[in-house]
Design a protein around this motif. Structure first.
Motif, short mmCIF file in Angstrom:
data_model
loop_
_atom_site.label_atom_id
_atom_site.label_comp_id
_atom_site.label_asym_id
_atom_site.label_seq_id
_atom_site.Cartn_x
_atom_site.Cartn_y
_atom_site.Cartn_z
N GLN A 37 -31.02 0.37 -13.36
CA GLN A 37 -31.29 0.23 -14.79
C GLN A 37 -30.04 -0.13 -15.58
O GLN A 37 -30.07 -1.00 -16.44
CB GLN A 37 -31.90 1.53 -15.32
CG GLN A 37 -32.36 1.43 -16.76
CD GLN A 37 -33.05 2.70 -17.23
OE1 GLN A 37 -32.64 3.80 -16.88
NE2 GLN A 37 -34.08 2.54 -18.03
N ALA A 38 -28.93 0.53 -15.27
CA ALA A 38 -27.68 0.26 -15.99
C ALA A 38 -27.21 -1.17 -15.73
O ALA A 38 -26.73 -1.85 -16.65
CB ALA A 38 -26.60 1.26 -15.56
N VAL A 39 -27.36 -1.63 -14.50
CA VAL A 39 -26.95 -3.00 -14.15
C VAL A 39 -27.87 -4.00 -14.85
O VAL A 39 -27.40 -4.97 -15.45
CB VAL A 39 -26.95 -3.21 -12.62
CG1 VAL A 39 -26.81 -4.68 -12.27
CG2 VAL A 39 -25.82 -2.39 -11.98
N SER A 40 -29.18 -3.76 -14.82
CA SER A 40 -30.12 -4.72 -15.43
C SER A 40 -29.96 -4.78 -16.94
O SER A 40 -30.14 -5.84 -17.54
CB SER A 40 -31.56 -4.41 -15.04
OG SER A 40 -32.02 -3.25 -15.71
N PRO A 44 -22.16 -0.94 -20.50
CA PRO A 44 -20.76 -0.97 -20.05
C PRO A 44 -20.58 -0.35 -18.65
O PRO A 44 -19.88 -0.92 -17.81
CB PRO A 44 -20.03 -0.15 -21.12
CG PRO A 44 -20.87 -0.35 -22.36
CD PRO A 44 -22.29 -0.41 -21.86
N LEU A 45 -21.25 0.79 -18.40
CA LEU A 45 -21.15 1.40 -17.07
C LEU A 45 -21.86 0.54 -16.02
O LEU A 45 -21.40 0.43 -14.88
CB LEU A 45 -21.74 2.82 -17.08
CG LEU A 45 -20.97 3.87 -17.88
CD1 LEU A 45 -21.75 5.18 -17.93
CD2 LEU A 45 -19.59 4.09 -17.30
N GLY A 46 -22.96 -0.09 -16.42
CA GLY A 46 -23.69 -0.97 -15.51
C GLY A 46 -22.86 -2.17 -15.10
O GLY A 46 -22.90 -2.59 -13.93
N PHE A 52 -18.85 -3.44 -8.18
CA PHE A 52 -18.79 -2.81 -6.86
C PHE A 52 -19.97 -3.25 -6.00
O PHE A 52 -19.81 -3.57 -4.82
CB PHE A 52 -18.77 -1.29 -6.98
CG PHE A 52 -17.49 -0.77 -7.57
CD1 PHE A 52 -16.35 -0.62 -6.79
CD2 PHE A 52 -17.41 -0.45 -8.91
CE1 PHE A 52 -15.17 -0.15 -7.33
CE2 PHE A 52 -16.24 0.01 -9.48
CZ PHE A 52 -15.11 0.16 -8.69
N LEU A 53 -21.17 -3.25 -6.60
CA LEU A 53 -22.37 -3.62 -5.85
C LEU A 53 -22.30 -5.06 -5.38
O LEU A 53 -22.66 -5.37 -4.23
CB LEU A 53 -23.62 -3.39 -6.71
CG LEU A 53 -23.90 -1.93 -7.08
CD1 LEU A 53 -25.01 -1.83 -8.11
CD2 LEU A 53 -24.23 -1.11 -5.84
N ASP A 54 -21.84 -5.96 -6.25
CA ASP A 54 -21.73 -7.37 -5.89
C ASP A 54 -20.74 -7.59 -4.75
O ASP A 54 -20.87 -8.53 -3.97
CB ASP A 54 -21.33 -8.23 -7.10
CG ASP A 54 -22.46 -8.39 -8.10
OD1 ASP A 54 -23.62 -8.01 -7.78
OD2 ASP A 54 -22.19 -8.87 -9.22
N ALA A 55 -19.75 -6.70 -4.67
CA ALA A 55 -18.75 -6.81 -3.60
C ALA A 55 -19.21 -6.08 -2.33
O ALA A 55 -18.48 -6.04 -1.34
CB ALA A 55 -17.41 -6.23 -4.08
N GLY A 56 -20.42 -5.50 -2.39
CA GLY A 56 -20.95 -4.80 -1.22
C GLY A 56 -20.31 -3.44 -0.99
O GLY A 56 -20.35 -2.91 0.12
N ASP A 62 -16.83 8.80 -9.52
CA ASP A 62 -16.59 9.05 -10.95
C ASP A 62 -17.52 8.20 -11.81
O ASP A 62 -18.01 8.65 -12.85
CB ASP A 62 -15.13 8.85 -11.33
CG ASP A 62 -14.63 7.43 -11.14
OD1 ASP A 62 -15.11 6.74 -10.23
OD2 ASP A 62 -13.74 7.02 -11.92
N LEU A 63 -17.82 6.99 -11.36
CA LEU A 63 -18.72 6.12 -12.12
C LEU A 63 -20.16 6.62 -12.00
O LEU A 63 -20.90 6.64 -12.98
CB LEU A 63 -18.59 4.67 -11.62
CG LEU A 63 -19.39 3.60 -12.37
CD1 LEU A 63 -19.13 3.66 -13.87
CD2 LEU A 63 -19.02 2.23 -11.83
N VAL A 64 -20.55 7.06 -10.81
CA VAL A 64 -21.90 7.62 -10.62
C VAL A 64 -22.07 8.85 -11.51
O VAL A 64 -23.10 9.02 -12.17
CB VAL A 64 -22.17 7.96 -9.14
CG1 VAL A 64 -23.50 8.67 -8.99
CG2 VAL A 64 -22.15 6.69 -8.29
N VAL A 65 -21.05 9.70 -11.56
CA VAL A 65 -21.11 10.90 -12.40
C VAL A 65 -21.28 10.51 -13.87
O VAL A 65 -22.07 11.12 -14.59
CB VAL A 65 -19.86 11.78 -12.20
CG1 VAL A 65 -19.78 12.88 -13.25
CG2 VAL A 65 -19.85 12.38 -10.80
N GLN A 66 -20.56 9.49 -14.32
CA GLN A 66 -20.71 9.05 -15.71
C GLN A 66 -22.13 8.56 -15.98
O GLN A 66 -22.70 8.82 -17.05
CB GLN A 66 -19.71 7.93 -16.02
CG GLN A 66 -18.26 8.40 -16.07
CD GLN A 66 -17.33 7.22 -16.31
OE1 GLN A 66 -17.41 6.55 -17.34
NE2 GLN A 66 -16.44 6.96 -15.35
N LEU A 67 -22.70 7.83 -15.02
CA LEU A 67 -24.07 7.34 -15.17
C LEU A 67 -25.06 8.50 -15.21
O LEU A 67 -25.98 8.52 -16.03
CB LEU A 67 -24.42 6.38 -14.04
CG LEU A 67 -23.75 5.01 -14.11
CD1 LEU A 67 -23.79 4.30 -12.75
CD2 LEU A 67 -24.42 4.15 -15.17
#
Length: 187
Positions: A37-40, A44-46, A52-56, A62-67
């Protein structure tokens, strides 16, 4: 009600979370769903997660915790939530504990769905997903045992762990879960 769902891949956490969320009228918060959802929505967090996701690569803790924090502070989560897919290890559990204290949303229980490995393998092979090969499934279970299973002792030591036998028909699992949470199916 605020609960954290634990258990190996294929144990039925997502299925039970959806039923529990519908009955209790609280959100089922899946870290995978939060990330998508954040990516779509290009939040800013998305945008950070997308790099990271695009780089596999795995999205850093820390980013997951913020989300997760941002999702828990949305209005629909104020009266309760079901957290699925987080925490995955002791450091994440400790960070989550601190976060929940800071936002005054303590969890009620961590629920572990127990299912024997041979049944987990059978279930995951039956899903028909391309990445669900027997070798990949065994590796996922190995990673679960190494990283996530120690959470059972973490929550057991806090006297908040409930174990549910996930190796029975889906309706029986749901009944056991609702009984453990003292929740009526008509809630």
């Amino acid at each position: 009600m605020r609960v954290i769902l634990l258990g190996p891949p294929g144990a039925g956490k997502g299925t039970q979370a959806a039923l529990l969320a519908e009955t209790a009228r609280i959100p089922h918060i899946s870290t995978g769903g939060i990330l998508r959802q954040a990516v779509s929505k290009l939040t800013p967090l998305g945008k950070q997660a997308k790099q990271f996701l695009d780089a596999g690569e795995l999205v850093p803790d820390d980013l997951v915790v913020q989300l997760v924090e941002a999702r828990l502070q949305q209005p629909d989560a104020r009266k309760g939530w079901i957290l699925d897919g987080f925490p995955r290890n002791i450091p994440q559990a400790e960070v989550l504990h601190t976060l929940l204290e800071a936002i005054a949303q303590p969890y009620d229980y961590a629920i572990d769905f127990t299912v024997p490995d041979d049944e987990l393998v059978r279930r995951m092979l039956g899903r028909g997903r391309g990445d669900d090969t027997e070798a990949v499934i065994h590796r996922r279970l190995e990673v679960y045992r190494e990283q996530t299973e120690p959470l059972l002792d973490y929550y057991r030591s806090r006297q908040t762990l409930l174990a549910i036998d996930g190796n029975q028909p889906m309706k029986a699992v749901t009944t056991a879960l609702f009984e453990a949470l003292q929740l009526s199916a008509a809630a």
